[in-house]
Motif scaffolding. Structure first.
Motif, PDB file in Angstrom:
ATOM      1  N   SER A  21       0.799  -1.228   0.000  1.00 55.53           N
ATOM      2  CA  SER A  21       0.000   0.000   0.000  1.00 55.53           C
ATOM      3  C   SER A  21       0.832   1.278   0.000  1.00 55.53           C
ATOM      4  CB  SER A  21      -0.967  -0.004   1.182  1.00 55.53           C
ATOM      5  OG  SER A  21      -0.247   0.033   2.378  1.00 55.53           O
ATOM      6  N   GLY A  22       2.113   1.164  -0.242  1.00 55.41           N
ATOM      7  CA  GLY A  22       2.905   2.374  -0.430  1.00 55.41           C
ATOM      8  C   GLY A  22       3.829   2.685   0.730  1.00 55.41           C
ATOM      9  N   LEU A  23       3.745   1.945   1.841  1.00 51.92           N
ATOM     10  CA  LEU A  23       4.655   2.206   2.954  1.00 51.92           C
ATOM     11  C   LEU A  23       6.047   1.648   2.651  1.00 51.92           C
ATOM     12  CD1 LEU A  23       2.517   1.582   6.154  1.00 51.92           C
ATOM     13  CD2 LEU A  23       3.113   3.717   5.058  1.00 51.92           C
ATOM     14  N   ASN A  24       6.063   0.615   1.821  1.00 56.36           N
ATOM     15  CA  ASN A  24       7.332   0.017   1.452  1.00 56.36           C
ATOM     16  C   ASN A  24       8.022   0.869   0.371  1.00 56.36           C
ATOM     17  OD1 ASN A  24       8.903  -1.695  -0.513  1.00 56.36           O
ATOM     18  ND2 ASN A  24       8.664  -3.148   1.158  1.00 56.36           N
ATOM     19  N   ASP A  25       9.279   1.199   0.587  1.00 57.55           N
ATOM     20  CA  ASP A  25       9.987   2.106  -0.317  1.00 57.55           C
ATOM     21  C   ASP A  25       9.965   1.646  -1.770  1.00 57.55           C
ATOM     22  OD1 ASP A  25      10.505   3.891   1.583  1.00 57.55           O
ATOM     23  OD2 ASP A  25      12.554   3.232   1.987  1.00 57.55           O
ATOM     24  N   ASN A  26      10.076   0.315  -1.981  1.00 56.37           N
ATOM     25  CA  ASN A  26      10.183  -0.185  -3.357  1.00 56.37           C
ATOM     26  C   ASN A  26       8.919   0.028  -4.186  1.00 56.37           C
ATOM     27  OD1 ASN A  26      12.721  -1.019  -2.743  1.00 56.37           O
ATOM     28  ND2 ASN A  26      12.114  -3.114  -2.248  1.00 56.37           N
ATOM     29  N   LEU A  27       7.770   0.084  -3.536  1.00 50.79           N
ATOM     30  CA  LEU A  27       6.522   0.262  -4.295  1.00 50.79           C
ATOM     31  C   LEU A  27       5.908   1.649  -4.104  1.00 50.79           C
ATOM     32  CD1 LEU A  27       4.581  -3.140  -4.011  1.00 50.79           C
ATOM     33  CD2 LEU A  27       6.114  -2.341  -5.780  1.00 50.79           C
ATOM     34  N   LYS A  28       6.549   2.484  -3.303  1.00 49.87           N
ATOM     35  CA  LYS A  28       5.981   3.790  -2.932  1.00 49.87           C
ATOM     36  C   LYS A  28       5.632   4.634  -4.159  1.00 49.87           C
ATOM     37  CE  LYS A  28       6.973   6.793   0.905  1.00 49.87           C
ATOM     38  NZ  LYS A  28       8.011   7.005   1.914  1.00 49.87           N
ATOM     39  N   GLU A  29       6.597   4.788  -5.040  1.00 53.56           N
ATOM     40  CA  GLU A  29       6.400   5.651  -6.204  1.00 53.56           C
ATOM     41  C   GLU A  29       5.289   5.097  -7.107  1.00 53.56           C
ATOM     42  OE1 GLU A  29      10.067   6.602  -8.130  1.00 53.56           O
ATOM     43  OE2 GLU A  29       8.954   7.386  -9.866  1.00 53.56           O
ATOM     44  N   PHE A  30       5.328   3.784  -7.305  1.00 51.99           N
ATOM     45  CA  PHE A  30       4.323   3.157  -8.174  1.00 51.99           C
ATOM     46  C   PHE A  30       2.918   3.354  -7.600  1.00 51.99           C
ATOM     47  CE2 PHE A  30       1.808  -0.808  -8.777  1.00 51.99           C
ATOM     48  CZ  PHE A  30       1.491  -0.622 -10.111  1.00 51.99           C
ATOM     49  N   ILE A  31       2.763   3.073  -6.313  1.00 52.31           N
ATOM     50  CA  ILE A  31       1.435   3.167  -5.701  1.00 52.31           C
ATOM     51  C   ILE A  31       0.955   4.617  -5.646  1.00 52.31           C
ATOM     52  CG2 ILE A  31       0.198   2.865  -3.497  1.00 52.31           C
ATOM     53  CD1 ILE A  31       0.546   0.279  -5.116  1.00 52.31           C
ATOM     54  N   SER A  32       1.882   5.562  -5.490  1.00 57.44           N
ATOM     55  CA  SER A  32       1.451   6.963  -5.364  1.00 57.44           C
ATOM     56  C   SER A  32       0.858   7.498  -6.680  1.00 57.44           C
ATOM     57  CB  SER A  32       2.609   7.848  -4.896  1.00 57.44           C
ATOM     58  OG  SER A  32       3.617   7.824  -5.862  1.00 57.44           O
ATOM     59  N   SER A  33       0.993   6.753  -7.776  1.00 56.16           N
ATOM     60  CA  SER A  33       0.382   7.216  -9.027  1.00 56.16           C
ATOM     61  C   SER A  33      -1.120   6.900  -9.069  1.00 56.16           C
ATOM     62  CB  SER A  33       1.092   6.573 -10.226  1.00 56.16           C
ATOM     63  OG  SER A  33       0.900   5.178 -10.215  1.00 56.16           O
ATOM     64  N   PHE A  34      -1.613   6.174  -8.069  1.00 55.14           N
ATOM     65  CA  PHE A  34      -3.044   5.863  -7.997  1.00 55.14           C
ATOM     66  C   PHE A  34      -3.733   6.775  -6.978  1.00 55.14           C
ATOM     67  CE2 PHE A  34      -1.089   1.987  -9.544  1.00 55.14           C
ATOM     68  CZ  PHE A  34      -1.969   1.553 -10.524  1.00 55.14           C
ATOM     69  N   GLU A  35      -5.050   6.805  -7.078  1.00 59.67           N
ATOM     70  CA  GLU A  35      -5.827   7.496  -6.044  1.00 59.67           C
ATOM     71  C   GLU A  35      -6.206   6.455  -4.984  1.00 59.67           C
ATOM     72  OE1 GLU A  35     -10.196   9.552  -5.397  1.00 59.67           O
ATOM     73  OE2 GLU A  35      -9.504   9.160  -7.441  1.00 59.67           O
ATOM     74  N   THR A 138      -6.228 -13.291  -7.938  1.00 53.56           N
ATOM     75  CA  THR A 138      -5.477 -13.645  -6.728  1.00 53.56           C
ATOM     76  C   THR A 138      -3.992 -13.358  -6.942  1.00 53.56           C
ATOM     77  OG1 THR A 138      -5.281 -15.935  -7.506  1.00 53.56           O
ATOM     78  CG2 THR A 138      -7.063 -15.472  -5.975  1.00 53.56           C
ATOM     79  N   ILE A 139      -3.364 -12.883  -5.863  1.00 53.34           N
ATOM     80  CA  ILE A 139      -1.913 -12.658  -5.876  1.00 53.34           C
ATOM     81  C   ILE A 139      -1.361 -13.412  -4.663  1.00 53.34           C
ATOM     82  CG2 ILE A 139      -0.062 -10.945  -5.859  1.00 53.34           C
ATOM     83  CD1 ILE A 139      -2.033  -8.825  -6.789  1.00 53.34           C
ATOM     84  N   PRO A 140      -1.008 -14.693  -4.815  1.00 52.48           N
ATOM     85  CA  PRO A 140      -0.589 -15.474  -3.648  1.00 52.48           C
ATOM     86  C   PRO A 140       0.845 -15.181  -3.204  1.00 52.48           C
ATOM     87  CG  PRO A 140      -0.550 -16.846  -5.622  1.00 52.48           C
ATOM     88  CD  PRO A 140      -1.076 -15.498  -6.042  1.00 52.48           C
ATOM     89  N   GLY A 141       1.169 -15.699  -2.015  1.00 51.43           N
ATOM     90  CA  GLY A 141       2.505 -15.527  -1.431  1.00 51.43           C
ATOM     91  C   GLY A 141       2.377 -14.980  -0.026  1.00 51.43           C
ATOM     92  N   CYS A 142       3.307 -15.302   0.816  1.00 47.64           N
ATOM     93  CA  CYS A 142       3.232 -14.871   2.218  1.00 47.64           C
ATOM     94  C   CYS A 142       4.539 -14.223   2.643  1.00 47.64           C
ATOM     95  CB  CYS A 142       2.926 -16.067   3.123  1.00 47.64           C
ATOM     96  SG  CYS A 142       2.803 -15.663   4.888  1.00 47.64           S
ATOM     97  N   PRO A 143       4.684 -12.916   2.340  1.00 47.88           N
ATOM     98  CA  PRO A 143       3.830 -12.112   1.457  1.00 47.88           C
ATOM     99  C   PRO A 143       4.214 -12.337  -0.003  1.00 47.88           C
ATOM    100  CG  PRO A 143       5.605 -10.760   2.296  1.00 47.88           C
ATOM    101  CD  PRO A 143       5.808 -12.125   2.896  1.00 47.88           C
ATOM    102  N   PRO A 144       3.400 -11.841  -0.944  1.00 50.70           N
ATOM    103  CA  PRO A 144       3.771 -11.983  -2.354  1.00 50.70           C
ATOM    104  C   PRO A 144       5.041 -11.196  -2.667  1.00 50.70           C
ATOM    105  CG  PRO A 144       1.461 -11.351  -2.116  1.00 50.70           C
ATOM    106  CD  PRO A 144       2.091 -11.182  -0.764  1.00 50.70           C
ATOM    107  N   VAL A 145       5.725 -11.627  -3.713  1.00 53.30           N
ATOM    108  CA  VAL A 145       6.930 -10.921  -4.179  1.00 53.30           C
ATOM    109  C   VAL A 145       6.522  -9.526  -4.672  1.00 53.30           C
ATOM    110  CG1 VAL A 145       8.735 -10.963  -5.966  1.00 53.30           C
ATOM    111  CG2 VAL A 145       8.015 -13.090  -4.837  1.00 53.30           C
ATOM    112  N   GLU A 146       7.314  -8.514  -4.306  1.00 49.51           N
ATOM    113  CA  GLU A 146       6.959  -7.119  -4.636  1.00 49.51           C
ATOM    114  C   GLU A 146       6.726  -6.904  -6.131  1.00 49.51           C
ATOM    115  OE1 GLU A 146      10.156  -4.868  -3.028  1.00 49.51           O
ATOM    116  OE2 GLU A 146       9.608  -5.354  -0.981  1.00 49.51           O
ATOM    117  N   GLU A 147       7.624  -7.417  -6.955  1.00 51.61           N
ATOM    118  CA  GLU A 147       7.496  -7.204  -8.399  1.00 51.61           C
ATOM    119  C   GLU A 147       6.223  -7.850  -8.939  1.00 51.61           C
ATOM    120  OE1 GLU A 147       9.262  -5.082  -9.914  1.00 51.61           O
ATOM    121  OE2 GLU A 147       8.474  -5.460 -11.925  1.00 51.61           O
ATOM    122  N   PHE A 148       5.871  -8.972  -8.359  1.00 48.43           N
ATOM    123  CA  PHE A 148       4.646  -9.690  -8.728  1.00 48.43           C
ATOM    124  C   PHE A 148       3.422  -8.831  -8.377  1.00 48.43           C
ATOM    125  CE2 PHE A 148       2.057 -13.709  -7.385  1.00 48.43           C
ATOM    126  CZ  PHE A 148       1.379 -13.712  -8.592  1.00 48.43           C
TER     127      PHE A 148
END
Ligand code: SF4
Ligand code: SF4
Ligand code: SF4
Length: 294
Positions: A21-35, A138-148
């Motif tokens: 949801s954007g707290l993780n640095d690796n996905l922050k920029e990507f997620i911030s492009s959504f509302e 579905t996006i499985p994994g515990c937790p799922p891989v970030e790139e996935f």
């Protein structure tokens, strides 16, 4: 392009939400492009509608069940994120108890569920999200891989379908597994509780060929082999492959073909091992249902 995204946590550990949801640095920029119309970290599901509702966690309680139903009504697409939402996850192991009252009996000194006003009422069984509402992806994994996670959200937002890999983990595993079918006299996992107790592990050789239990044959590929690559056997968190919900049975089937007859009788926890992450989906979970609930 679909833009409005809701992240909601039901009964999980917030691990999937943290990453996605954007707290993780690796996905922050990507997620911030959504509302983002909802995040589990502000604990709000008071939005009118969204394009993609990404739900973490199993359905463990009446409150979560109602929340899931309400989220379905206001979402164009529902995505089950992580193993708990996809298959019940670790939570599902409580389905080995016959009813929720067994759980209260064991863990709450025998008090009845209705005596706990402050906690939501447990369902008799832990359910995967698809047992309660229609799940689109579905996006499985515990937790799922970030790139996935990233690629999946991007694809869904573009209005396209995502497709999970269909092979098992052994298919992508780079450890040498040429002689998997040679029967062994002993099976290490029967006697060890931790991989640290095993001496002389060959870093390049299949765990099963070294008599160390690895769930690869019964587990969907797609995690980039992240455990086996660091010399840790797979525990099965990507869940069952496409052709079955019975991950544990598939593993028993695989072991039967490489072990001498009778060895499986000495396993202490076959169900907990084979269905560690997917018991909610299994027919075993339904065994404990009362006759009038079937
Ligand atoms: S799938 Fe794993 S990381 Fe995600 S909520 Fe469940 S336990 Fe946590
Ligand atoms: S059993 Fe495990 S170590 Fe062996 S090939 Fe499969 S995933 Fe790799
Ligand atoms: S190797 Fe197995 S336990 Fe580890 S992340 Fe992959 S599927 Fe999950």
């Amino acid at each position: 392009m679909l833009k409005k995204i809701a992240f909601v946590a039901l009964d999980g550990c917030f691990g999937c939400s943290f990453i996605s949801s954007g707290l993780n640095d690796n996905l922050k920029e990507f997620i911030s492009s959504f509302e983002i119309v909802s995040s589990p970290f502000i604990d709000s599901v008071n939005f009118d509608s969204c394009d993609i509702c990404i739900i973490e966690g199993a359905v463990n309680s009446e409150e979560s069940k109602q929340k899931a139903i309400s989220l379905r009504e206001k979402s164009k697409y529902v995505v089950a994120l992580g193993t708990c939402a996809c298959f019940g996850g670790i939570n599902g192991l409580r389905n080995l108890c016959n009813t929720k009252e067994d759980v209260y009996q064991k863990y709450f000194n025998g008090k009845k569920s209705y005596e706990f006003k402050e906690v939501s009422v447990l369902l008799d069984k832990v359910l995967a999200l698809e047992n309660v509402i229609k799940v689109d992806y579905t996006i499985p994994g515990c937790p799922p891989v970030e790139e996935f996670i990233k690629q999946s959200i991007k694809t869904i937002a573009e209005g396209k379908s995502i497709k999970l890999p269909s092979h098992n983990l052994c298919y992508e595993c780079t450890r040498n597994h040429e002689s998997m079918l040679i029967p062994k006299r002993e099976f290490l996992n029967v006697s060890i509780s931790s991989i640290m107790e095993a001496d002389n592990i060959d870093d390049n050789k299949c765990f099963l060929e070294q008599e160390i239990l690895c769930m690869g044959p019964a587990t969907r590929q797609g995690c980039n082999s992240r455990c086996v690559n660091v010399n840790v056997p797979c525990k099965g968190c990507m869940g069952p492959t496409s052709n079955t919900d019975e991950q544990g049975l598939k593993m028993i089937n695989a072991l039967s073909s490489i072990l001498p007859a009778g060895v499986l009788n000495y396993f202490e926890d076959l169900i907990g091992t084979g269905y560690r992450f997917s018991l909610s989906l299994s027919a075993i979970s339904k065994k404990g249902k009362r006759r009038d609930e079937r």
